[in-house]
Write a protein that holds these residues in place. Sequence first.
Motif, mmCIF file in Angstrom:
data_model
loop_
_atom_site.group_PDB
_atom_site.id
_atom_site.type_symbol
_atom_site.label_atom_id
_atom_site.label_comp_id
_atom_site.label_asym_id
_atom_site.label_seq_id
_atom_site.Cartn_x
_atom_site.Cartn_y
_atom_site.Cartn_z
ATOM 1 N N PRO A 43 0.810 -1.224 0.000
ATOM 2 C CA PRO A 43 0.000 0.000 0.000
ATOM 3 C C PRO A 43 0.838 1.266 0.000
ATOM 4 O O PRO A 43 1.977 1.272 0.483
ATOM 5 N N ARG A 44 0.281 2.329 -0.515
ATOM 6 C CA ARG A 44 0.985 3.614 -0.587
ATOM 7 C C ARG A 44 1.414 4.060 0.807
ATOM 8 O O ARG A 44 0.672 3.951 1.774
ATOM 9 N N GLY A 45 2.664 4.544 0.875
ATOM 10 C CA GLY A 45 3.198 5.021 2.145
ATOM 11 C C GLY A 45 3.774 3.938 3.032
ATOM 12 O O GLY A 45 4.244 4.227 4.139
ATOM 13 N N GLN A 46 3.798 2.681 2.559
ATOM 14 C CA GLN A 46 4.221 1.576 3.415
ATOM 15 C C GLN A 46 5.499 0.862 2.944
ATOM 16 O O GLN A 46 5.924 -0.097 3.558
ATOM 17 N N GLY A 47 6.106 1.314 1.842
ATOM 18 C CA GLY A 47 7.270 0.605 1.309
ATOM 19 C C GLY A 47 8.432 0.519 2.290
ATOM 20 O O GLY A 47 8.878 -0.561 2.674
ATOM 21 N N LEU A 48 8.931 1.659 2.730
ATOM 22 C CA LEU A 48 10.064 1.692 3.662
ATOM 23 C C LEU A 48 9.670 1.159 5.030
ATOM 24 O O LEU A 48 10.451 0.448 5.690
ATOM 25 N N ASN A 49 8.465 1.470 5.459
ATOM 26 C CA ASN A 49 8.001 1.035 6.771
ATOM 27 C C ASN A 49 7.952 -0.490 6.876
ATOM 28 O O ASN A 49 8.492 -1.089 7.813
ATOM 29 N N LEU A 50 7.325 -1.138 5.904
ATOM 30 C CA LEU A 50 7.230 -2.595 5.944
ATOM 31 C C LEU A 50 8.584 -3.259 5.730
ATOM 32 O O LEU A 50 8.864 -4.327 6.307
ATOM 33 N N ALA A 51 9.447 -2.632 4.937
ATOM 34 C CA ALA A 51 10.787 -3.186 4.736
ATOM 35 C C ALA A 51 11.572 -3.186 6.041
ATOM 36 O O ALA A 51 12.269 -4.153 6.375
ATOM 37 N N ARG A 52 11.455 -2.099 6.805
ATOM 38 C CA ARG A 52 12.142 -2.052 8.106
ATOM 39 C C ARG A 52 11.606 -3.129 9.044
ATOM 40 O O ARG A 52 12.367 -3.814 9.737
ATOM 41 N N ARG A 53 10.291 -3.274 9.073
ATOM 42 C CA ARG A 53 9.689 -4.289 9.952
ATOM 43 C C ARG A 53 10.162 -5.685 9.572
ATOM 44 O O ARG A 53 10.521 -6.492 10.437
ATOM 45 N N LEU A 54 10.172 -5.987 8.262
ATOM 46 C CA LEU A 54 10.592 -7.310 7.815
ATOM 47 C C LEU A 54 12.068 -7.548 8.117
ATOM 48 O O LEU A 54 12.454 -8.647 8.556
ATOM 49 N N ALA A 55 12.904 -6.537 7.911
ATOM 50 C CA ALA A 55 14.332 -6.677 8.218
ATOM 51 C C ALA A 55 14.538 -6.985 9.697
ATOM 52 O O ALA A 55 15.364 -7.832 10.064
ATOM 53 N N ASP A 56 13.790 -6.322 10.558
ATOM 54 C CA ASP A 56 13.903 -6.590 12.000
ATOM 55 C C ASP A 56 13.492 -8.021 12.326
ATOM 56 O O ASP A 56 14.155 -8.704 13.119
ATOM 57 N N GLU A 57 12.397 -8.478 11.721
ATOM 58 C CA GLU A 57 11.917 -9.831 12.020
ATOM 59 C C GLU A 57 12.885 -10.908 11.530
ATOM 60 O O GLU A 57 13.028 -11.950 12.157
ATOM 61 N N LEU A 58 13.542 -10.641 10.403
ATOM 62 C CA LEU A 58 14.471 -11.628 9.840
ATOM 63 C C LEU A 58 15.894 -11.445 10.349
ATOM 64 O O LEU A 58 16.784 -12.222 9.987
ATOM 65 N N ALA A 59 16.117 -10.418 11.165
ATOM 66 C CA ALA A 59 17.480 -10.061 11.607
ATOM 67 C C ALA A 59 18.371 -9.870 10.380
ATOM 68 O O ALA A 59 19.505 -10.345 10.323
ATOM 69 N N ALA A 60 17.819 -9.152 9.403
ATOM 70 C CA ALA A 60 18.496 -8.958 8.126
ATOM 71 C C ALA A 60 18.853 -7.486 7.951
ATOM 72 O O ALA A 60 18.558 -6.639 8.794
ATOM 73 N N SER A 61 19.518 -7.179 6.826
ATOM 74 C CA SER A 61 19.927 -5.805 6.541
ATOM 75 C C SER A 61 18.796 -5.052 5.848
ATOM 76 O O SER A 61 18.130 -5.593 4.963
ATOM 77 N N PHE A 62 18.614 -3.798 6.250
ATOM 78 C CA PHE A 62 17.619 -2.923 5.624
ATOM 79 C C PHE A 62 18.338 -1.876 4.781
ATOM 80 O O PHE A 62 19.306 -1.259 5.228
ATOM 81 N N VAL A 63 17.885 -1.677 3.535
ATOM 82 C CA VAL A 63 18.472 -0.679 2.641
ATOM 83 C C VAL A 63 17.354 0.215 2.121
ATOM 84 O O VAL A 63 16.409 -0.283 1.493
ATOM 85 N N PRO A 64 17.410 1.534 2.366
ATOM 86 C CA PRO A 64 16.407 2.444 1.786
ATOM 87 C C PRO A 64 16.721 2.642 0.301
ATOM 88 O O PRO A 64 17.422 3.577 -0.088
ATOM 89 N N LEU A 65 16.194 1.776 -0.535
ATOM 90 C CA LEU A 65 16.612 1.708 -1.935
ATOM 91 C C LEU A 65 16.233 2.957 -2.724
ATOM 92 O O LEU A 65 16.999 3.449 -3.544
ATOM 93 N N ASP A 66 15.040 3.496 -2.475
ATOM 94 C CA ASP A 66 14.568 4.676 -3.216
ATOM 95 C C ASP A 66 13.589 5.410 -2.303
ATOM 96 O O ASP A 66 12.392 5.125 -2.304
ATOM 97 N N GLU A 67 14.115 6.356 -1.546
ATOM 98 C CA GLU A 67 13.279 7.046 -0.555
ATOM 99 C C GLU A 67 12.219 7.913 -1.229
ATOM 100 O O GLU A 67 11.111 8.051 -0.712
ATOM 101 N N GLU A 68 12.551 8.472 -2.380
ATOM 102 C CA GLU A 68 11.596 9.342 -3.071
ATOM 103 C C GLU A 68 10.345 8.567 -3.476
ATOM 104 O O GLU A 68 9.221 9.075 -3.362
ATOM 105 N N ASN A 69 10.535 7.323 -3.949
ATOM 106 C CA ASN A 69 9.400 6.506 -4.385
ATOM 107 C C ASN A 69 8.977 5.475 -3.337
ATOM 108 O O ASN A 69 8.178 4.581 -3.636
#
Length: 480
Positions: A43-69
Amino acid sequence: MLEQVWAFTRRCRAEGQELYLVGGYVRDLLAGVEAKDLDFVVPRGQGLNLARRLADELAASFVPLDEENDVGRVVAGELVIDLAARQGNSLIQDLRRRDFTINAMALPLTEAGHPAGTDQIIDPLGGLGHWRERMLAPCHPRIFQDDPVRLLRALRLAARFGLTFAPELEEMLSREQTLLALAARERIGEEISQLFALPGTAAVITADLETRGLFYQVWPELEEMMTAEQNFHHTVTVGRHCLAVLEIMEEILAEPEQWLGAELAEVVKKRAVERLTRHPRQRYQVWKLGALFHDMGKPKTAMTRESGRIVFYGHEREGATLIGPLVRRLTWGRREAQLLQKLVALHMRPLHLFNTRPVKGKPSRRALYRFYRDVGEDLPDLLVLAVADLAAKVKYKPDKEEWETFQAFILGLWDTWLKEKERWQPEPMLRGDELAAAFPHIKGAEIGRMLRELLEAQALGKIQNRDQAWQLVKSLIQYT
């Protein structure tokens, strides 16, 4: 790991958030390829937010690939997951705004969070038909204006899946290639990284340079390399030779035993898939970039003697200087840049050892020590490049005897390193702080020189203990 991802998507659905698998995952599913990348529209507005949540759950690396989009990336081992906020007011609008029709298909998720079957693919632009025809077609006429990095992606996708370009796409690739100058360096570097992961990188670059010249937009250095003439050792230009080295490098990576012997091949296979940074890019991709640009210093150092012979004195040092900025333009990592600078700076050393060896066929102990000292643990990397370099020359100027003798010489360098590794990397008998305390009037640079002299004397068996080491130091000071 995938089950953890599906558990996450199940929870997102329970929260009322609609997620769709799109692009590469759907395409790979149709190709019967195991997907190492997952691409979600969220959903709109949730790209970076959900990526951070998933990275935390997987103990993985988070990369803000395209903050503008609003696009976030999660890197979990071999798995790369992109979560992109929906563009437009609906999923269909989002798909219509994408790059190529084969990437404009979506797959819904089940209540359990798993991908639905292929019979439920959402395909508003006929991507499924284009996939079956093995055709790469644009979603709309402005795909490159909207995102210039898609120019590179088109070449990569065509190479990876054996696709032909739709006529209108072929025309757009030639007409709009200068748009690539507007693309973010990070995203160009990522596309190049993915291109260099393919087994046919050399063929892709060669075909483009012979038709469109898109890669001149990425690396202006290539244009000068492609026209730079060489001396009698070669029959093709610098650029053609470098492309041949890249092609041979890919052949070595595919069948290392045939080129390197069983022992060295086993080491090369393990090193090839190592990572030098947190990025999933592997060492072999760095080797391939080194193969393409190992002689990039030649155009700047070319001189023509009175006899008419062209020489390139110091081209390896010049190349090592030039490749640093090139790697930084791609935004690859510092350790990758350091390895490339080392390989380019030393790429002539194995051949120099080979050409200057005495009649018995082995270099002197001093020459071997200095070679092993300078290359260190990156010896397998350099030997792969050296083999590819000479093999590419022989490809255009056949000399079976020279090639077979050189191949045996390279294997001998590796064998000698393995059998006497402790000799080539001795533990120092004296430390720098000891020398500084004993001779406080001597500057740091001179201390460093004496330590190098001591290590060389140890390796050559000229000193056996600390007393002899101190005597050598005193003699060095006497003649300073």
